[in-house]
Design an enzyme around this catalytic site. Structure first.
Site, PDB file in Angstrom:
ATOM      1  N   HIS A 136      31.534  47.271  32.024  1.00 61.48           N
ATOM      2  CA  HIS A 136      31.024  46.381  33.060  1.00 61.48           C
ATOM      3  C   HIS A 136      31.742  45.046  32.878  1.00 61.48           C
ATOM      4  O   HIS A 136      31.711  44.493  31.774  1.00 61.48           O
ATOM      5  CB  HIS A 136      29.521  46.141  32.905  1.00 61.48           C
ATOM      6  CG  HIS A 136      28.694  47.381  32.808  1.00 61.48           C
ATOM      7  ND1 HIS A 136      27.900  47.839  33.837  1.00 61.48           N
ATOM      8  CD2 HIS A 136      28.506  48.261  31.785  1.00 61.48           C
ATOM      9  CE1 HIS A 136      27.265  48.932  33.466  1.00 61.48           C
ATOM     10  NE2 HIS A 136      27.612  49.211  32.218  1.00 61.48           N
TER      11      HIS A 136
ATOM     12  N   CYS B 140      26.255  48.815  39.108  1.00 57.84           N
ATOM     13  CA  CYS B 140      26.833  49.857  38.246  1.00 57.84           C
ATOM     14  C   CYS B 140      26.434  51.285  38.620  1.00 57.84           C
ATOM     15  O   CYS B 140      27.306  52.178  38.596  1.00 57.84           O
ATOM     16  CB  CYS B 140      26.524  49.561  36.787  1.00 57.84           C
ATOM     17  SG  CYS B 140      24.905  48.861  36.452  1.00 57.84           S
TER      18      CYS B 140
ATOM     19  N   LYS C 136      29.599  43.496  23.524  1.00 55.04           N
ATOM     20  CA  LYS C 136      30.143  42.790  24.681  1.00 55.04           C
ATOM     21  C   LYS C 136      30.873  41.527  24.258  1.00 55.04           C
ATOM     22  O   LYS C 136      30.661  40.993  23.156  1.00 55.04           O
ATOM     23  CB  LYS C 136      29.025  42.430  25.661  1.00 55.04           C
ATOM     24  CG  LYS C 136      27.954  41.509  25.090  1.00 55.04           C
ATOM     25  CD  LYS C 136      26.850  41.239  26.111  1.00 55.04           C
ATOM     26  CE  LYS C 136      25.740  40.378  25.502  1.00 55.04           C
ATOM     27  NZ  LYS C 136      24.654  40.098  26.458  1.00 55.04           N
TER      28      LYS C 136
ATOM     29  N   GLN D  75      28.539  39.251  43.047  1.00 53.25           N
ATOM     30  CA  GLN D  75      29.345  39.136  41.838  1.00 53.25           C
ATOM     31  C   GLN D  75      30.768  39.615  42.105  1.00 53.25           C
ATOM     32  O   GLN D  75      30.986  40.485  42.948  1.00 53.25           O
ATOM     33  CB  GLN D  75      28.757  39.989  40.713  1.00 53.25           C
ATOM     34  CG  GLN D  75      27.350  39.608  40.308  1.00 53.25           C
ATOM     35  CD  GLN D  75      26.861  40.446  39.154  1.00 53.25           C
ATOM     36  OE1 GLN D  75      27.185  40.195  38.002  1.00 53.25           O
ATOM     37  NE2 GLN D  75      26.075  41.467  39.453  1.00 53.25           N
TER      38      GLN D  75
ATOM     39  N   ARG E  60      17.685  39.953  43.264  1.00 57.85           N
ATOM     40  CA  ARG E  60      16.782  40.040  42.120  1.00 57.85           C
ATOM     41  C   ARG E  60      15.570  39.148  42.359  1.00 57.85           C
ATOM     42  O   ARG E  60      15.714  38.009  42.814  1.00 57.85           O
ATOM     43  CB  ARG E  60      17.504  39.624  40.828  1.00 57.85           C
ATOM     44  CG  ARG E  60      18.661  40.547  40.483  1.00 57.85           C
ATOM     45  CD  ARG E  60      19.395  40.130  39.223  1.00 57.85           C
ATOM     46  NE  ARG E  60      20.556  40.989  38.991  1.00 57.85           N
ATOM     47  CZ  ARG E  60      21.436  40.802  38.014  1.00 57.85           C
ATOM     48  NH1 ARG E  60      21.298  39.782  37.177  1.00 57.85           N
ATOM     49  NH2 ARG E  60      22.475  41.631  37.882  1.00 57.85           N
TER      50      ARG E  60
ATOM     51  N   HIS F  95      33.818  47.876  37.553  1.00 60.07           N
ATOM     52  CA  HIS F  95      33.475  48.835  36.506  1.00 60.07           C
ATOM     53  C   HIS F  95      34.695  49.690  36.209  1.00 60.07           C
ATOM     54  O   HIS F  95      35.308  50.240  37.124  1.00 60.07           O
ATOM     55  CB  HIS F  95      32.285  49.689  36.939  1.00 60.07           C
ATOM     56  CG  HIS F  95      31.051  48.878  37.154  1.00 60.07           C
ATOM     57  ND1 HIS F  95      30.741  48.321  38.388  1.00 60.07           N
ATOM     58  CD2 HIS F  95      30.068  48.484  36.307  1.00 60.07           C
ATOM     59  CE1 HIS F  95      29.628  47.641  38.282  1.00 60.07           C
ATOM     60  NE2 HIS F  95      29.195  47.717  37.041  1.00 60.07           N
TER      61      HIS F  95
ATOM     62  N   ASP G 170      32.294  41.769  40.738  1.00 59.96           N
ATOM     63  CA  ASP G 170      31.911  42.845  39.837  1.00 59.96           C
ATOM     64  C   ASP G 170      32.986  43.933  39.806  1.00 59.96           C
ATOM     65  O   ASP G 170      33.645  44.193  40.812  1.00 59.96           O
ATOM     66  CB  ASP G 170      30.598  43.457  40.327  1.00 59.96           C
ATOM     67  CG  ASP G 170      29.770  44.020  39.199  1.00 59.96           C
ATOM     68  OD1 ASP G 170      30.180  43.893  38.041  1.00 59.96           O
ATOM     69  OD2 ASP G 170      28.697  44.584  39.482  1.00 59.96           O
TER      70      ASP G 170
END
Length: 588
Positions: free
Chosen positions: A457, A277, A409, A324, A306, A328, A326
């Site tokens: 997100h 992000c 969320k 991911q 991670r 945004h 992912d």
């Protein structure tokens, strides 16, 4: 899915019965905690002080279960009693873990004990009234594991005994059958069988993808890439390593540093990114933006790392290095509802393509106590998420107070072939990261003033690695033809037809169909057996004199009694596979 409180009460009560049985069989044992969990319960024990100088292993489970059934047959009442702190400390003077819990209780908090027969425990409850309410044939001890007291690696290592518990014996039987089937489907086993990947103990949490697995990985990624393009996303890529100063401004350095891999260069600290992000916002901030540019949908297949504890790693489901799907979305407050609805429709379509179009669970997590921002903003955001779900035809349940501190969320949980739940998709509202206090992203509004966008997100699959693991287990390795690493295997009936087999291979490969011609000297039947069992290939094409003469193939469909082998023209078969691939058909 709502928690069955009555069943959880039975499970918690059964945990007390197990502790009672353990104390009878292993006198001097120190007891810690024993909560109910999904499908059962556990209890933590310290066996270092037993009078017998022994501790149970899984081979001792039958003896413990026998003692538990004996206790249940005694028809003991669970008796609750409220006591003072001083009285509690006396009652549990020989149980140091209970003493620690008592001393940590806030002043004035009610302290209660539960007793059944000769067993006393410190517990809030609730419990069943009598042991006869627990069916003697509906529980089973499953495994032992090490567990640090209170999750602190500086404290004592205890022995945790896990058990499952249900209302009826048939429920237990069904659950154990499901576990047996799940073990057969374990993606780690199938990964070896199909030669998809391997995991090196010298490099925990990192995946070594083999050619077969990487073909499926790229197919999955290309699929999501195309879906996002069709839905108005633009793909970006941000650096794998970014400076400490950026992570400090984003807030991750203060809250997430222990899970970040840190490196140093030229006396400056950098972190390998654990999430994407901040990078997306840096792209947004790279030039002046107008309200006319919004919504801006930035997708990134960013490789994140991670520092997960090694004990939590699990195959390709829980790793340290992952990617991911992912994205945004930077938008105005008025655009939240339409963007969330658009995302929900994308997610529904994607899950349907993978066969997860039934039993989707949606949860709306609302404002927690430690939230940032004013209540009216939260109420507006929560209403937008709820309205978007309804507009997309989704039912949802509310998880009060479970939102992130920066915004509410939605979480999407799918059910696999065994009825197991997997939380994969999510969309989270974030007012905090683009704010002046964090990364200070701005756009020029219609009023010619500067405003901060709302950041959404979102991910459909979540971790690509984890989702592929879910698919492997869901399909037991027999992936839909469009996704499988080997869509077609060409097998000549004898070496005389190797050249025609190679021609078939060339024709299919040129059309983008993943295939292989098996022209080695192995017997045809052995080849077919190997391809079926070890590769789970959707289509086996047997070719001989007739097929070579007619430019056709004899198709054997994987595991299918409904579709017997069928002769098709080569061109016809090619178009058949391309159509199944184009439509992402779940079968073959």
């Amino acid at each position: 899915m709502a928690v069955d409180e009555k069943l959880q009460t039975i499970r918690h009560s059964c945990a007390h019965v197990m502790a009672q049985a353990v104390l009878r069989l292993y006198p001097g044992t120190k007891i810690a905690i024993g909560p109910a969990i999904d499908n059962g319960f556990y209890y933590d024990f310290d066996f270092s002080t037993t009078t017998t100088n022994t501790k149970p292993s899984e081979t001792d489970f039958p003896a413990i279960e026998k003692e538990m059934r004996k206790i249940l047959a005694e028809n003991l009442d669970f008796i609750r009693k409220e006591v003072s702190k001083e009285e509690a400390l006396k009652l549990f003077a020989d149980q140091p873990y209970k003493v620690e819990l008592i001393n940590d209780l806030p002043e004035g908090e009610t302290i209660s004990t539960y007793q059944q027969g000769d067993f006393l425990d410190l517990c809030r409850g609730p419990h069943v009234s009598n042991t006869k309410e627990i069916n003697q044939q509906s529980f089973k001890l499953m495994k032992t594991a090490g567990a640090y007291w209170r999750g602190d690696s500086d404290k004592a290592m205890l022995t945790r005994i896990y058990a499952v518990c249900f209302y009826k014996p048939n429920d237990l039987k069904d659950y154990l059958a499901m576990l047996e089937e799940a073990d057969k489907r374990d993606h780690r086993k199938i990964g070896v069988q199909l030669d998809l990947f391997h995991l090196d103990p010298e490099d925990p949490g990192q995946i070594f993808w083999h050619p077969n697995g990487w073909k499926m990985y790229l197919t999955l990624q290309d699929y999501m890439r195309q879906k996002e393009i069709e839905d108005g996303y633009e793909e970006v890529n941000t650096p794998a390593i970014m400076p400490r100063t950026l992570w400090e401004r984003s807030g991750h350095w203060g809250h997430y540093q222990r899970n970040m891999f840190i490196t140093e260069s030229e006396k400056r600290l950098f972190a390998i990114k654990p999430m994407n992000c901040p990078g997306a916002l840096e792209i947004f901030k790279s030039k002046t933006r107008s309200y006319k540019d919004l919504p801006m949908r930035l997708a990134e297949f960013g490789h994140d790392v991670r520092n997960e504890p090694s004990g939590t790693l699990h195959g390709i489901m829980r790793v340290r290095g992952f990617v991911q799907d992912d994205a945004h979305i930077l938008c105005t407050e008025d655009q939240i509802e339409s963007e969330v609805e658009k995302f929900c429709r994308l997610l529904i379509g994607v899950y349907k393509d993978f066969g997860f179009d039934k039993g989707l669970l949606v949860k709306l997590s609302t404002m927690p106590e430690d939230h940032v921002g004013d209540v009216s903003t939260w109420e507006h955001a929560e209403k937008a998420l709820a309205n978007a779900c309804v507009a997309a035809g989704m039912q949802y349940e509310i998880q009060p107070g479970e939102g992130a501190f920066y915004g509410p969320k939605l979480e999407f949980t799918l059910l696999d072939a065994l009825g197991r739940q997997w939380q994969c998709g999510t969309i989270q509202l974030d007012y905090q990261l683009p704010s002046a206090e964090r990364l200070n992203a701005e756009y020029i509004g219609a009023d010619n003033q500067k405003h901060h966008p709302v950041m959404l997100h979102r991910a459909v699959l979540g971790s690509m690695e984890r989702f592929l693991g879910i698919l492997i287990e869901n399909y037991s390795g027999a992936m839909p033809a469009w996704l499988h690493f080997e869509q077609a295997a060409v097998v000549p009936v004898s070496p005389d037809f190797n050249e025609y087999a190679k021609k078939v291979y060339s024709t299919l490969a040129a059309a983008g169909i993943r295939c292989k011609a098996y022209t080695d000297d192995e017997n045809m039947k052995n080849k077919i057996k190997q391809i079926s069992s070890e590769h789970k290939t959707p289509y086996i094409l047997v070719v001989g004199a007739k097929e070579a003469e007619e430019n056709s193939v004899c198709v054997r469909f994987r595991f299918s009694s409904k579709l017997p082998q069928q002769t098709m023209k080569l061109e016809e078969f090619k178009e058949y596979v391309l159509e199944k691939t184009r439509t992402h058909f779940n079968g073959i």
